[in-house]
Design an enzyme around this catalytic site. Sequence first.
Site, PDB file in Angstrom:
ATOM      1  N   SER A 141      50.006  45.297  39.567  1.00 11.19           N
ATOM      2  CA  SER A 141      49.214  46.363  40.191  1.00 11.19           C
ATOM      3  C   SER A 141      50.066  47.584  40.480  1.00 11.19           C
ATOM      4  O   SER A 141      49.590  48.723  40.425  1.00 11.19           O
ATOM      5  CB  SER A 141      48.600  45.879  41.508  1.00 11.19           C
ATOM      6  N   HIS A 179      44.908  48.185  49.079  1.00 12.39           N
ATOM      7  CA  HIS A 179      45.421  48.133  47.709  1.00 12.39           C
ATOM      8  C   HIS A 179      45.104  49.428  46.963  1.00 12.39           C
ATOM      9  O   HIS A 179      45.973  50.002  46.281  1.00 12.39           O
ATOM     10  CB  HIS A 179      44.819  46.928  46.982  1.00 12.39           C
ATOM     11  N   ASP A 205      39.245  50.310  41.929  1.00 10.30           N
ATOM     12  CA  ASP A 205      40.001  49.288  42.639  1.00 10.30           C
ATOM     13  C   ASP A 205      39.063  48.487  43.536  1.00 10.30           C
ATOM     14  O   ASP A 205      37.835  48.656  43.475  1.00 10.30           O
ATOM     15  CB  ASP A 205      41.127  49.941  43.460  1.00 10.30           C
TER      16      ASP A 205
END
Length: 732
Positions: free
Chosen positions: A352, A164, A137
């Site tokens: 995502s 994230h 990521d």
Amino acid sequence: MNSYKPTYRTNSILLILFFIVFAANFATAQTSQQRLKIADNNKKTALANFRSNLVSEYALERTQLQEAAKLNNWKIKETLANGKKIELQGIGADGSPLYYETYADEAGLVSRASTLNTDGLMGLDLDGNGMNVGVWDAGIALQNHVEYTSRIAVGDENAEVDTHATHVTGSIISTGLKKDARGVANMANVISHDWTRDKIEVTEAAADGLLLSNHSYGIKADRVPDWYFGAYTKVAQDWDKIMYNAPYYLMVTAAGNAQKSSDNDTPIYGKTADGFDVLLGFTISKNNITVAGANSKIDNNGNLKSAEVSAYSSFGPVDDGRIKPDLAGNGGTVLSTDAASNTSYDTSSGTSMATPGVTGSLLLLQQYHEELYGEYMKAATLKGLALHTADDIDAEGPDYKMGWGIMNSKTAAELLNNKDFTSHVAEESLENGASFSFEVTAEGNEPLIASISWTDVQSSFVNTGELNNTTAALVNDLDIRITQNGKTFLPWKLNPAQASSAATRGDNKVDPFERVEIANASGSYTITVTHKGDLINDMQDFSLIVSGVAMTSCSIQAPEVALDAAETSSVELTWDATEDALYEIQYKEVHQQEWTTEYISINTFSWKALLLDQTYSFRLRTFCSQNIASEFSEVATFTFNGEETELETLNALSADSQIPFNVYPNPAVDEIQLNVKTSDTAVYRIMSTSGVELKMDAATNSRINVSDLPSGLYVLQIQDFDVNKSTKFYKY
């Protein structure tokens, strides 16, 4: 052409016996021995050489990036106004800067993975315990979050902690201290990396036995020219090469959120506003799974009530017409762990968020397969299983918005459980110039579906700048056909020139997955797998997945026991034989607590060394496959009296057992009632027809709540002392 027709039921009884006896010794965690076994199947030299090339390329690219960024005033890293992080990761063949971005704009329920979890509808208790998954990521996940603090390893120690990455990691493995933030595989382990050296690190991990990795990021769509969209570029080629040389490893990536971005002014189909042809980078790889975002409604029984593609989710097609995205998962307002503190949470949306739900579900299916059969599936089998069992949405067949539909872990797990009974899963190999054929009989109550899936060798063709080049990336083109009485049934295919049109049936020349469906199938069919041209490397491994078939004529009706003969110290017990069956017999002296268990393949049992005036009990059930068994027979009880021995009737044990046993109402809606009296120690069990225990409790109350069960047929068992009675009921 050579033709190979396998016979799968040869020695099936011995195989079933082996697995039943030794199943308790299989560990569901991925052990070091299993990783070594997977590693032994890798093309080690090819992976090592490729890694060496990637390292050299990476060093050169870093130097070129620094120079090009300085010359063109490009920022290496940037935080956008919406807080999203992007990073310059490469320079395209035409000199364009390639930025990675995360695919979130601001999991497991939609994929039905929750039905596999502890306390789930299927009673499987799958939670990913001991399983490993890689997450690459924008940065690494917050390592000490309370939801997974001891189950995360950081692969890039100097990388920045990223919100994230933390959110994605939590979506896969959060324990569920906050219930709504529970991860799909909530006891699994994550190895967390940033994206800087993703291909190099994945090559290393796959070589060491990694099964799955999650990539919820990709190339930023508004900073590349139009020819990138749908193009098979070097980055797609590299990832295909990794997966081809590590056949157990599967990459799962987000499709992207560019549907409404109007970034592609010249799509291969329609107008920019239609949202087609906005996939790019490694989302276009042949061998991976690319995940779209969906808004779905799932009822409490795991049934899909409605679904539509999310307004942001990137559409295919890719330029050669392959079916991309492959699957869809839930990407809307997903609650998960946040990096602000080790107890913080936040919601996020985007592909995502859909991707880790699918990745976690795939991990559970690997865990389940190992639990059932003692080994993991190859990536082609896992991918094929997911695409074969996905919930089709809207028009029949796949589309360029959500691929084959919404992932359905429950259906996939049921197919695995029913292997060699009503389904077939096999990993095969096709040699150059050969064909493969397999005969099946349709079960008759559901569609006959047959799929082939294979990990294709990377294409030598790489697009370096041509707009909408339709050259097929597929190298080894396998074909599946089903025939019956001269009629041929063809697989699904899509046409990129008519991207909004429904799928048709025909010769699929571009996809490394093909699926044939026959509604209202009846009788015998022949499944044939062939190939076009010459196979690179003179062979191609493939996985065959079939559902809606009767793989055996074995009956799962409970046997009835008879006493055939009695001698001075033994009795001969018999029952009706059923083809392809293995029998589990249990016997004991009536007052003993534990049964003695044996497995035999004949329909007689000689019970020796019996004592006069002792009372004995006997029961059995039929195994028709490794996991599918009948109910136990009613307990046969007798007091041994030499040659005069006779089986006792059930009313000799319990006056109440003379009452016919059934339930009402049948079909049921919210509850069923028993019409048989029971003792204070009686226990009821509700089983699926495949033998999975779903509910168990004391049977002292004649009313049993079934409102929490999905619609379908069930078996109700009542055990009261040595009386074991059963009946079937249907739940609306």
